[in-house]
Design an enzyme around this catalytic site. Structure first.
Site, PDB file in Angstrom:
ATOM      1  N   ASN A 285       6.882  22.024 -14.923  1.00  0.00           N
ATOM      2  CA  ASN A 285       6.791  21.499 -16.285  1.00  0.00           C
ATOM      3  C   ASN A 285       8.076  20.777 -16.670  1.00  0.00           C
ATOM      4  OD1 ASN A 285       7.782  24.201 -16.225  1.00  0.00           O
ATOM      5  ND2 ASN A 285       7.351  24.505 -18.391  1.00  0.00           N
TER       6      ASN A 285
ATOM      7  N   CYS B 124       2.868  19.614 -18.404  1.00  0.00           N
ATOM      8  CA  CYS B 124       2.691  20.882 -17.682  1.00  0.00           C
ATOM      9  C   CYS B 124       2.860  20.690 -16.175  1.00  0.00           C
ATOM     10  CB  CYS B 124       1.298  21.444 -17.931  1.00  0.00           C
ATOM     11  SG  CYS B 124       0.994  21.980 -19.615  1.00  0.00           S
TER      12      CYS B 124
ATOM     13  N   GLU C 122       0.948  21.711 -13.797  1.00  0.00           N
ATOM     14  CA  GLU C 122      -0.294  21.348 -13.111  1.00  0.00           C
ATOM     15  C   GLU C 122      -0.526  19.840 -13.151  1.00  0.00           C
ATOM     16  OE1 GLU C 122       0.281  23.617 -15.428  1.00  0.00           O
ATOM     17  OE2 GLU C 122      -1.211  25.217 -15.423  1.00  0.00           O
TER      18      GLU C 122
HETATM   19  N1  THU Z   1       2.993  25.072 -19.413  1.00  0.00           N
HETATM   20  C1  THU Z   1       2.641  24.616 -18.177  1.00  0.00           C
HETATM   21  O1  THU Z   1       3.449  23.988 -17.477  1.00  0.00           O
HETATM   22  N2  THU Z   1       1.381  24.875 -17.739  1.00  0.00           N
HETATM   23  C2  THU Z   1       0.429  25.541 -18.461  1.00  0.00           C
HETATM   24  O2  THU Z   1      -0.731  25.536 -18.082  1.00  0.00           O
HETATM   25  C3  THU Z   1       0.828  26.246 -19.684  1.00  0.00           C
HETATM   26  C4  THU Z   1       2.096  25.787 -20.294  1.00  0.00           C
HETATM   27  C5  THU Z   1       4.347  24.761 -19.900  1.00  0.00           C
HETATM   28  C6  THU Z   1       4.383  23.753 -21.012  1.00  0.00           C
HETATM   29  C7  THU Z   1       5.694  24.107 -21.681  1.00  0.00           C
HETATM   30  O3  THU Z   1       6.740  23.424 -21.004  1.00  0.00           O
HETATM   31  C8  THU Z   1       5.852  25.597 -21.445  1.00  0.00           C
HETATM   32  O4  THU Z   1       4.948  25.927 -20.401  1.00  0.00           O
HETATM   33  C9  THU Z   1       5.554  26.445 -22.661  1.00  0.00           C
HETATM   34  O5  THU Z   1       4.336  26.115 -23.215  1.00  0.00           O
END
Ligand code: THU
Length: 139
Positions: free
Chosen positions: A43, A54, A56
Site C-alpha cells: 500500500n 491498496c 492488492e
Molecule cells: N489497505 C490495503 O492496502 N488493502 C486492503 O485491502 C485494506 C486496506 C491499506 C490502505 C491504507 O493504506 C491502509 O491499509 C489502512 O486502510
C-alpha cells in the site's frame, strides 16, 4: 494450493516496504498470473488521504501494465507496523480491491489467500468474498 506458501512469503516481504506514514498499517500482496508469474504490491499512502492505493491494486496494476490479464490467486497480509514478525489477524481485501480483481479473474476459481504467516492462512474464492458481482460480461 501448493503455491500458497510461496505467495505468502512474497507478500510478507513486500509488506515490509509499504509506504504508510499516515496509518502505519502495512499491507503486502502477491498476485499469481495464470501462467505462474508473480507480482508483488504494497500500500502507498498520500498526504491527501483518499489518494491511497491498496497493496492488492498495486500488484494488480503492475501486472496489467506488464501485459498480464488473467490471474489464479492472490495472497494478502496486513497489520499495524509494530506487528513485524507475527501478524495478529487476517487482512481481507477492501471492496474496491475485490471489484478490481474481479475484472481479471473467474470469480469461482480465483483464490484469495488471507495469511498471518506461511503456516497460518485461509483461502476463499472471489465469489465467496464478492458474491453476485458485476463484471465485464454485463457490458
Ligand atoms: N489497505 C490495503 O492496502 N488493502 C486492503 O485491502 C485494506 C486496506 C491499506 C490502505 C491504507 O493504506 C491502509 O491499509 C489502512 O486502510
Amino acid at each position: 494450493m501448493d503455491y500458497a506458501k510461496n505467495l505468502i512469503n512474497k507478500a510478507l516481504a513486500a509488506r515490509k516496504l509499504a509506504y504508510t506514514p499516515y496509518s502505519n498499517f502495512k499491507v503486502g500482496a502477491a498476485l499469481l498470473t495464470s501462467d505462474d508469474n508473480i507480482f508483488e504490491g504494497f500500500n502507498i499512502e498520500c498526504a491527501s488521504y483518499p489518494v491511497c492505493n491498496c497493496a492488492e491494486r498495486t500488484a494488480l496494476f503492475r501486472a496489467v501494465f506488464e501485459g498480464f490479464k488473467k490471474f489464479k490467486a492472490i495472497a494478502v497480509v496486513g497489520g499495524k507496523s509494530e506487528e513485524l514478525g507475527c501478524l495478529n489477524s487476517y487482512c481481507p481485501p477492501c471492496g474496491m480491491c475485490r471489484q478490481a480483481l474481479r475484472e481479471f479473474c473467474v470469480p469461482e476459481e480465483f483464490e484469495i489467500i488471507l495469511a498471518k504467516s506461511s503456516e497460518d492462512f485461509k483461502i476463499y474464492t472471489l465469489e465467496e468474498l464478492l458474491p453476485q458481482s458485476f463484471g465485464p460480461h454485463y457490458l
